[in-house]
Design an enzyme around this catalytic site. Structure first.
Site, PDB file in Angstrom:
ATOM      1  CD  GLU A  94      21.384  35.246  26.968  1.00 40.71           C
ATOM      2  OE1 GLU A  94      20.590  36.320  27.395  1.00 40.71           O
ATOM      3  OE2 GLU A  94      20.924  34.417  25.985  1.00 40.71           O
ATOM      4  CD  GLU A 114      14.784  34.278  25.738  1.00 41.66           C
ATOM      5  OE1 GLU A 114      13.832  34.639  25.425  1.00 41.66           O
ATOM      6  OE2 GLU A 114      15.720  34.815  26.182  1.00 41.66           O
TER       7      GLU A 114
HETATM    8  O1  G3I Z   1      15.364  46.847  14.514  1.00 47.33           O
HETATM    9  C1  G3I Z   1      16.313  46.057  14.037  1.00 47.33           C
HETATM   10  C2  G3I Z   1      15.373  45.187  12.874  1.00 47.33           C
HETATM   11  O2  G3I Z   1      14.766  45.980  12.008  1.00 47.33           O
HETATM   12  C3  G3I Z   1      16.588  44.412  12.117  1.00 47.33           C
HETATM   13  O3  G3I Z   1      15.804  43.271  11.194  1.00 47.33           O
HETATM   14  C4  G3I Z   1      17.499  43.632  13.210  1.00 47.33           C
HETATM   15  C5  G3I Z   1      18.619  42.876  12.377  1.00 47.33           C
HETATM   16  O4  G3I Z   1      19.858  42.887  12.737  1.00 47.33           O
HETATM   17  O5  G3I Z   1      18.166  44.610  13.869  1.00 47.33           O
HETATM   18  C6  G3I Z   1      17.245  45.108  14.629  1.00 47.33           C
HETATM   19  O6  G3I Z   1      18.019  46.126  15.881  1.00 47.33           O
HETATM   20  C7  G3I Z   1      17.952  45.705  17.131  1.00 47.33           C
HETATM   21  C8  G3I Z   1      18.516  44.420  17.424  1.00 47.33           C
HETATM   22  O7  G3I Z   1      18.829  44.220  18.669  1.00 47.33           O
HETATM   23  C9  G3I Z   1      20.056  44.475  16.737  1.00 47.33           C
HETATM   24  O8  G3I Z   1      20.828  43.123  16.867  1.00 47.33           O
HETATM   25  C10 G3I Z   1      16.543  45.614  17.664  1.00 47.33           C
HETATM   26  O9  G3I Z   1      15.676  46.733  17.452  1.00 47.33           O
HETATM   27  C11 G3I Z   1      16.690  45.302  19.222  1.00 47.33           C
HETATM   28  O10 G3I Z   1      15.410  45.062  19.701  1.00 47.33           O
HETATM   29  C12 G3I Z   1      17.647  44.081  19.559  1.00 47.33           C
HETATM   30  O11 G3I Z   1      17.634  43.805  20.884  1.00 47.33           O
HETATM   31  C13 G3I Z   1      18.106  42.707  21.160  1.00 47.33           C
HETATM   32  C14 G3I Z   1      17.478  41.705  21.703  1.00 47.33           C
HETATM   33  O12 G3I Z   1      17.849  40.407  22.394  1.00 47.33           O
HETATM   34  C15 G3I Z   1      16.252  41.147  20.938  1.00 47.33           C
HETATM   35  O13 G3I Z   1      17.076  40.623  19.935  1.00 47.33           O
HETATM   36  C16 G3I Z   1      19.333  43.051  22.455  1.00 47.33           C
HETATM   37  O14 G3I Z   1      20.331  43.703  21.793  1.00 47.33           O
HETATM   38  C17 G3I Z   1      19.926  41.860  22.865  1.00 47.33           C
HETATM   39  O15 G3I Z   1      20.823  41.975  24.089  1.00 47.33           O
HETATM   40  C18 G3I Z   1      18.844  40.746  23.424  1.00 47.33           C
HETATM   41  O16 G3I Z   1      19.506  39.486  23.950  1.00 47.33           O
HETATM   42  C19 G3I Z   1      18.636  38.699  24.637  1.00 47.33           C
HETATM   43  C20 G3I Z   1      18.973  37.387  24.312  1.00 47.33           C
HETATM   44  O17 G3I Z   1      19.320  37.248  22.749  1.00 47.33           O
HETATM   45  C21 G3I Z   1      18.187  36.311  24.782  1.00 47.33           C
HETATM   46  N1  G3I Z   1      18.020  36.329  26.228  1.00 47.33           N
HETATM   47  C22 G3I Z   1      17.694  37.902  26.619  1.00 47.33           C
HETATM   48  C23 G3I Z   1      18.701  38.797  26.192  1.00 47.33           C
HETATM   49  C24 G3I Z   1      18.322  40.404  26.688  1.00 47.33           C
HETATM   50  O18 G3I Z   1      16.764  40.618  26.312  1.00 47.33           O
END
Ligand code: G3I
Length: 373
Positions: A274, A159
């Site tokens: 994805e 991205e």
């Molecule tokens: O909140 C903790 C954070 O404090 C910690 O440091 C981290 C480390 O493991 O975990 C965090 O928890 C959650 C994390 O997923 C777990 O992996 C987050 O709160 C949450 O926001 C996060 O969401 C993910 C998001 O990307 C942001 O990384 C979603 O599960 C995931 O499906 C989503 O995937 C993205 C792709 O990477 C890129 N394309 C879009 C896609 C969908 O948004």
């Protein structure tokens, strides 16, 4: 006690089961991995380590359906590198071990992203280019070294192209761009090739799937980025189309096929990385919603495969575990905040009870080159 959103989701999914076409073969019929393989296509899913470890029924479905796993979160910077002198490969190792037991490949996601970094990383990048480069090199060294045996394809960058609605620039504003300047992607891909000459190097992005002005311009920008890299001799092997399908956006097979062919003409592979379906509302009849989602998925995947796409990965397998059904919803970067609406979302091929949905059958028929329905 107030029901959590998860309870509401599971309850709604159970209530809707009778509306979803069932098949006697559902429980143990061959999985999408076998059906896709006959077309020469790798089918995979994004996986969560804790779901594979703790949910035996889900793990069995993941083994049956997928030929490839990609970590949904365990390969991101904040998971792997929570402090400058701390690396944590536990989640990635769990996924790689599961994959090895089930004859599955693993792809990596993602070495560079503007999101999912802990504060220490963002602060270090803000100290300037020399510091940014040393942080990048240390991460690539350690991560590519640790994963070399298990992961032969990484999203080197995710991205990085700017969204047309808020920038006329090619590259999105990010801590990496600010630290290292506009050559940061060239640097990252060259470094990855240097560390592991046989690794497949992929650029991954969203917004290239639909027939909107946004997607037209995003396709143009992604193509300009990868063409520029090729012209400068920067190593790159593949482009990932994320495929977060917005169910009611217009779809043009011609535009998507043209884009895939243009990328292929540069000598690059095209993967769908994805795939899932995001709906504008999640309250109406699930059977009608599933039917529309399936038709869109069939059209998109058929188009990409006919134009030369080589792999299809869904962003999850079952509605039981998806960013679109998470409570709370994921933290997303502000410019990418158009996430799923609240309610019982149905984004994936299996429902929350692991039953095959019309989307599963749409994928199977697309892999078989058969029309829908
Ligand atoms: O909140 C903790 C954070 O404090 C910690 O440091 C981290 C480390 O493991 O975990 C965090 O928890 C959650 C994390 O997923 C777990 O992996 C987050 O709160 C949450 O926001 C996060 O969401 C993910 C998001 O990307 C942001 O990384 C979603 O599960 C995931 O499906 C989503 O995937 C993205 C792709 O990477 C890129 N394309 C879009 C896609 C969908 O948004």
């Amino acid at each position: 006690m107030r029901a959590s959103r998860r309870d509401v989701l599971l309850g709604a999914a159970a209530a809707s089961v009778s509306a979803v076409p069932a098949s006697a073969a559902d429980a143990d019929g061959e999985g999408l991995r076998a059906i896709a393989a006959r077309r020469g296509v790798a089918f995979g899913i994004a996986a969560r380590a804790d779901a594979l470890e703790k949910d035996a029924a889900f793990a069995a479905a993941a083994a049956r359906e997928a030929a490839m796993l990609v970590p949904e979160g365990a390969g991101k910077w904040w998971a792997l590198h929570p402090a400058e002198d701390v690396y944590d490969f536990a989640g990635l190792d769990t996924i790689a071990a599961f994959a090895a037991r089930h004859g599955q490949a693993v792809r990596g996601h993602t070495l560079l992203w503007h999101a999912a970094m802990e504060d220490w990383t963002v602060a270090a990048l803000a100290e300037g280019a020399a510091r940014g480069r040393s942080v990048l090199e240390a991460h690539f060294d350690r991560v590519l070294g640790h994963t070399a045996a298990a992961i032969r394809d990484w999203d080197v960058a995710n991205e990085a192209v700017a969204d047309p609605w808020n920038s006329a620039e090619l590259l999105k504003d990010s801590p990496w761009l600010r630290s290292l300047g506009p050559d940061y992607l060239d640097l990252a891909f060259r470094l990855a090739r240097q560390k592991d000459p046989a690794l497949k190097l992929t650029y991954n992005d969203y917004g290239c799937e639909h027939d909107t002005d946004f997607d037209d311009e995003k396709r143009r920008r992604v193509l300009a980025l990868v063409r520029g890299m090729r012209d400068r001799g920067v190593p790159i092997d593949a482009v990932g189309l994320q495929g977060h399908m917005h169910r009611d956006n217009k779809f043009s097979a011609r535009k998507v096929a043209e884009f895939v062919r243009s990328v292929r003409a540069l000598g690059l592979e095209v993967l769908v990385t994805e795939l899932d379906v995001i709906e504008p509302e999640t309250q109406s009849d699930p059977a009608a919603r599933d039917a529309r989602s399936a038709a869109l998925v069939h059209a998109f995947i058929s188009t990409v495969l006919e134009a030369g796409g080589s792999a299809v990965l869904c962003w999850g397998l079952s509605d039981r575990y998806s960013w679109a059904t998470d409570d709370p919803p994921p933290l997303l970067p502000a410019e990418n905040a158009s996430g799923p609406p609240p309610g019982p979302a149905r984004p994936l091929p299996l429902d929350a009870e692991l039953r095959r949905k019309p989307m599963w059958h749409a994928l199977a028929r697309a892999f078989e080159g058969r029309p829908w329905p």
